[in-house]
Design a protein around this motif. Structure first.
Motif, PDB file in Angstrom:
ATOM      1  N   ARG A 189       0.833  -1.207   0.000  1.00  0.00           N
ATOM      2  CA  ARG A 189       0.000   0.000   0.000  1.00  0.00           C
ATOM      3  C   ARG A 189       0.868   1.258   0.000  1.00  0.00           C
ATOM      4  NH1 ARG A 189      -4.438  -2.008   4.421  1.00  0.00           N
ATOM      5  NH2 ARG A 189      -5.765  -3.156   2.993  1.00  0.00           N
ATOM      6  N   GLY A 190       1.970   1.208   0.748  1.00  0.00           N
ATOM      7  CA  GLY A 190       2.872   2.351   0.776  1.00  0.00           C
ATOM      8  C   GLY A 190       3.498   2.613  -0.587  1.00  0.00           C
ATOM      9  N   LEU A 191       3.960   1.544  -1.246  1.00  0.00           N
ATOM     10  CA  LEU A 191       4.545   1.702  -2.575  1.00  0.00           C
ATOM     11  C   LEU A 191       3.499   2.134  -3.593  1.00  0.00           C
ATOM     12  CD1 LEU A 191       6.996  -1.320  -2.626  1.00  0.00           C
ATOM     13  CD2 LEU A 191       7.596   1.098  -2.666  1.00  0.00           C
ATOM     14  N   LEU A 192       2.288   1.624  -3.431  1.00  0.00           N
ATOM     15  CA  LEU A 192       1.214   2.027  -4.334  1.00  0.00           C
ATOM     16  C   LEU A 192       0.948   3.522  -4.189  1.00  0.00           C
ATOM     17  CD1 LEU A 192      -1.057   1.415  -6.324  1.00  0.00           C
ATOM     18  CD2 LEU A 192      -2.473   0.734  -4.382  1.00  0.00           C
ATOM     19  N   GLY A 193       0.884   4.006  -2.961  1.00  0.00           N
ATOM     20  CA  GLY A 193       0.682   5.432  -2.733  1.00  0.00           C
ATOM     21  C   GLY A 193       1.821   6.263  -3.305  1.00  0.00           C
ATOM     22  N   LYS A 194       3.042   5.758  -3.143  1.00  0.00           N
ATOM     23  CA  LYS A 194       4.209   6.471  -3.677  1.00  0.00           C
ATOM     24  C   LYS A 194       4.115   6.617  -5.183  1.00  0.00           C
ATOM     25  CE  LYS A 194       9.068   5.602  -4.633  1.00  0.00           C
ATOM     26  NZ  LYS A 194      10.192   4.699  -4.435  1.00  0.00           N
ATOM     27  N   TRP A 195       3.837   5.511  -5.871  1.00  0.00           N
ATOM     28  CA  TRP A 195       3.818   5.546  -7.337  1.00  0.00           C
ATOM     29  C   TRP A 195       2.589   6.258  -7.884  1.00  0.00           C
ATOM     30  CZ3 TRP A 195       8.085   5.331  -9.731  1.00  0.00           C
ATOM     31  CH2 TRP A 195       9.148   4.642  -9.176  1.00  0.00           C
ATOM     32  N   ARG A 196       1.461   6.201  -7.167  1.00  0.00           N
ATOM     33  CA  ARG A 196       0.285   6.971  -7.589  1.00  0.00           C
ATOM     34  C   ARG A 196       0.563   8.461  -7.493  1.00  0.00           C
ATOM     35  NH1 ARG A 196      -4.790   3.892  -4.826  1.00  0.00           N
ATOM     36  NH2 ARG A 196      -5.209   2.460  -6.522  1.00  0.00           N
ATOM     37  N   GLY A 197       1.175   8.865  -6.379  1.00  0.00           N
ATOM     38  CA  GLY A 197       1.514  10.268  -6.207  1.00  0.00           C
ATOM     39  C   GLY A 197       2.492  10.747  -7.258  1.00  0.00           C
ATOM     40  N   LEU A 198       3.478   9.903  -7.560  1.00  0.00           N
ATOM     41  CA  LEU A 198       4.453  10.265  -8.589  1.00  0.00           C
ATOM     42  C   LEU A 198       3.779  10.361  -9.954  1.00  0.00           C
ATOM     43  CD1 LEU A 198       7.465  10.822  -8.887  1.00  0.00           C
ATOM     44  CD2 LEU A 198       7.795   8.433  -9.417  1.00  0.00           C
TER      45      LEU A 198
END
Length: 167
Positions: free
Chosen positions: A44-53
């Motif tokens: 979930r953390g990586l998903l949030g990171k890549w969505r934000g990017l």
């Protein structure tokens, strides 16, 4: 969608790729529930990171680069797989608890458990006696405050210290 692992290996960092590897079906079944929960948080953390990017790149450049969009899809899928496995395990645990809580008359027991054979353990201590002994022993250990280590742990520490001393 399946994750193309050769492409993922090329585009992801080592820790990201390890998370994608763990989201495979066989790896999910072998993992402990605690490990699954930590991996879900990481996904979930990586998903949030890549969505934000991806949204930042879309605002800045007017489009999202293909690699970033792929990573968003991959981590969405990884999180979905891990969530599904956790839900499956929770459902199994609830079913097992319901079976255990059901009255004896309503649940079916295996054929071997229906007619218990004569006890071969005559003269042996019962499980309750064993539990009592174990609890008493553990209470003595806690009361003494002594830290107990097994012999192999002590020997391992000595070997490691000897290696450090030779340097």
């Amino acid at each position: 969608m399946t994750i193309p692992y050769p492409t993922a290996r090329r585009l992801c960092t080592a820790s990201e790729f390890q998370l994608l590897e763990i989201s495979r079906a066989k790896s999910l079944q072998e993992a402990t529930p605690k490990a699954l929960k930590t991996k879900l948080d990481r996904a979930r953390g990586l998903l949030g990171k890549w969505r934000g990017l991806a949204t930042g790149q879309a605002r800045q450049k007017g489009y999202t680069p293909e690699g970033t969009a792929r990573k968003v899809e991959w981590f969405e899928e990884a999180a979905r797989r891990i969530e599904a496995e956790l839900a499956r395990r929770e459902k199994l645990a609830l079913a097992a608890a319901a079976r255990k809580a059901a009255p004896l008359g309503k649940r079916s027991l295996p054929a071997k458990a229906k007619a218990p054979a004569k006890s071969k353990r005559q003269g042996m201590p019962t499980t309750k006696a064993i539990e009592t002994k174990t609890k008493a022993r553990m209470a003595r250990i806690v009361k003494s405050g002594a830290l107990r280590k097994r012999g192999h742990s002590l020997a391992s520490g000595r070997r490691n210290q000897a290696r450090r001393n030779t340097r």
